[in-house]
Design a protein around this motif. Sequence first.
Motif, mmCIF file in Angstrom:
data_model
loop_
_atom_site.group_PDB
_atom_site.id
_atom_site.type_symbol
_atom_site.label_atom_id
_atom_site.label_comp_id
_atom_site.label_asym_id
_atom_site.label_seq_id
_atom_site.Cartn_x
_atom_site.Cartn_y
_atom_site.Cartn_z
ATOM 1 N N LYS A 195 0.830 -1.207 0.000
ATOM 2 C CA LYS A 195 0.000 0.000 0.000
ATOM 3 C C LYS A 195 0.860 1.251 0.000
ATOM 4 O O LYS A 195 0.505 2.256 -0.592
ATOM 5 C CB LYS A 195 -0.954 -0.011 1.191
ATOM 6 N N SER B 32 -8.345 -9.651 -3.829
ATOM 7 C CA SER B 32 -8.851 -10.108 -2.535
ATOM 8 C C SER B 32 -10.297 -10.553 -2.665
ATOM 9 O O SER B 32 -10.921 -10.415 -3.715
ATOM 10 C CB SER B 32 -8.738 -8.981 -1.507
ATOM 11 N N PRO C 112 -14.247 -10.421 -2.476
ATOM 12 C CA PRO C 112 -15.107 -9.272 -2.799
ATOM 13 C C PRO C 112 -15.505 -8.435 -1.589
ATOM 14 O O PRO C 112 -15.755 -7.241 -1.735
ATOM 15 C CB PRO C 112 -16.340 -9.917 -3.442
ATOM 16 N N ILE C 113 -15.535 -9.038 -0.385
ATOM 17 C CA ILE C 113 -15.920 -8.248 0.799
ATOM 18 C C ILE C 113 -14.781 -7.368 1.308
ATOM 19 O O ILE C 113 -15.005 -6.477 2.105
ATOM 20 C CB ILE C 113 -16.428 -9.147 1.946
ATOM 21 N N GLN C 114 -13.548 -7.612 0.852
ATOM 22 C CA GLN C 114 -12.389 -6.830 1.287
ATOM 23 C C GLN C 114 -12.240 -5.589 0.396
ATOM 24 O O GLN C 114 -12.520 -5.634 -0.790
ATOM 25 C CB GLN C 114 -11.107 -7.657 1.199
ATOM 26 N N VAL C 115 -11.759 -4.526 0.982
ATOM 27 C CA VAL C 115 -11.511 -3.301 0.230
ATOM 28 C C VAL C 115 -10.006 -3.067 0.203
ATOM 29 O O VAL C 115 -9.365 -3.049 1.251
ATOM 30 C CB VAL C 115 -12.211 -2.083 0.881
ATOM 31 N N THR C 116 -9.438 -2.915 -1.000
ATOM 32 C CA THR C 116 -8.008 -2.651 -1.123
ATOM 33 C C THR C 116 -7.800 -1.418 -1.985
ATOM 34 O O THR C 116 -8.625 -1.093 -2.830
ATOM 35 C CB THR C 116 -7.260 -3.838 -1.763
ATOM 36 N N ARG C 117 -6.688 -0.760 -1.747
ATOM 37 C CA ARG C 117 -6.350 0.428 -2.520
ATOM 38 C C ARG C 117 -5.809 0.089 -3.899
ATOM 39 O O ARG C 117 -5.828 0.920 -4.786
ATOM 40 C CB ARG C 117 -5.293 1.228 -1.744
ATOM 41 N N PRO D 222 -6.542 -2.519 -6.493
ATOM 42 C CA PRO D 222 -7.256 -3.666 -7.060
ATOM 43 C C PRO D 222 -6.445 -4.269 -8.206
ATOM 44 O O PRO D 222 -5.525 -3.643 -8.728
ATOM 45 C CB PRO D 222 -8.564 -3.043 -7.571
ATOM 46 N N GLN E 32 -13.222 -7.804 -12.302
ATOM 47 C CA GLN E 32 -13.426 -8.281 -10.932
ATOM 48 C C GLN E 32 -13.813 -9.759 -10.925
ATOM 49 O O GLN E 32 -13.298 -10.537 -10.132
ATOM 50 C CB GLN E 32 -14.490 -7.443 -10.248
ATOM 51 N N ASP F 232 -11.978 -15.657 3.012
ATOM 52 C CA ASP F 232 -12.040 -14.193 2.940
ATOM 53 C C ASP F 232 -10.691 -13.554 3.221
ATOM 54 O O ASP F 232 -10.410 -12.450 2.761
ATOM 55 C CB ASP F 232 -13.082 -13.645 3.925
ATOM 56 N N CYS G 200 -5.724 -13.969 -0.272
ATOM 57 C CA CYS G 200 -5.573 -13.041 -1.392
ATOM 58 C C CYS G 200 -4.631 -13.631 -2.430
ATOM 59 O O CYS G 200 -3.677 -14.326 -2.097
ATOM 60 C CB CYS G 200 -4.967 -11.716 -0.944
#
Length: 189
Positions: free
Chosen positions: A41, A69, A71-76, A78, A90, A146, A149
């Motif tokens: 990151k 990751s 789909p429920i994870q948020v990453t800067r 993608p 996606q 989850d 990754c």
Amino acid sequence: MKRSGDISMHCLSFRGFLKDDNRFFKFIVAMNDHILMGDIKSNPNAKINWNMPNTKEYYNFKGKFYIASAPIQVTRFPPPKIMDDEGTAQEYWEEQRIHQWQELDEKSRAVFTWPSRAEVPRANDIAFSCQSLNSDTSIIHDIAMDNFCLLVYKVTDVEYFDYSCYPPKRLLYTYSLKSNSWDIQTSNP
């Protein structure tokens, strides 16, 4: 490189090339690996060094890390867009992530339920309490899945050095988006 200017080094387990585009390396990582995720990151651009002592070859890769990751994870960062006839990028990366997950054995999957690397557990052996995902509890399986990754590294430049011959050879490869091919130059070893 970290924001502080320090060099960050990680040992990653190479899981293969992306079959649709061999410029992409695949690695696996836990979403809660705060050290590695923080470094990515901080700066997704990275260098990978691959040494082959038996053949006396070195590969130095330059490129960029992407995170595929759950789909429920948020990453800067993608995963990159891949030209795919069916579906979205996606969906493509989620299929790749699930495929890689299915190739793991039970013990490797269980590792993704453990706390973050280098974290000291609050109770003895709690970090290793989940040894099996074959139990009836699908919650443990969901937690592991989850947390799993697919770490993708897109190569842009390669330096190849072979010192098994005399004179040694050094080749520089740079990917050209215009021609969709690698430009190769010979350089001084």
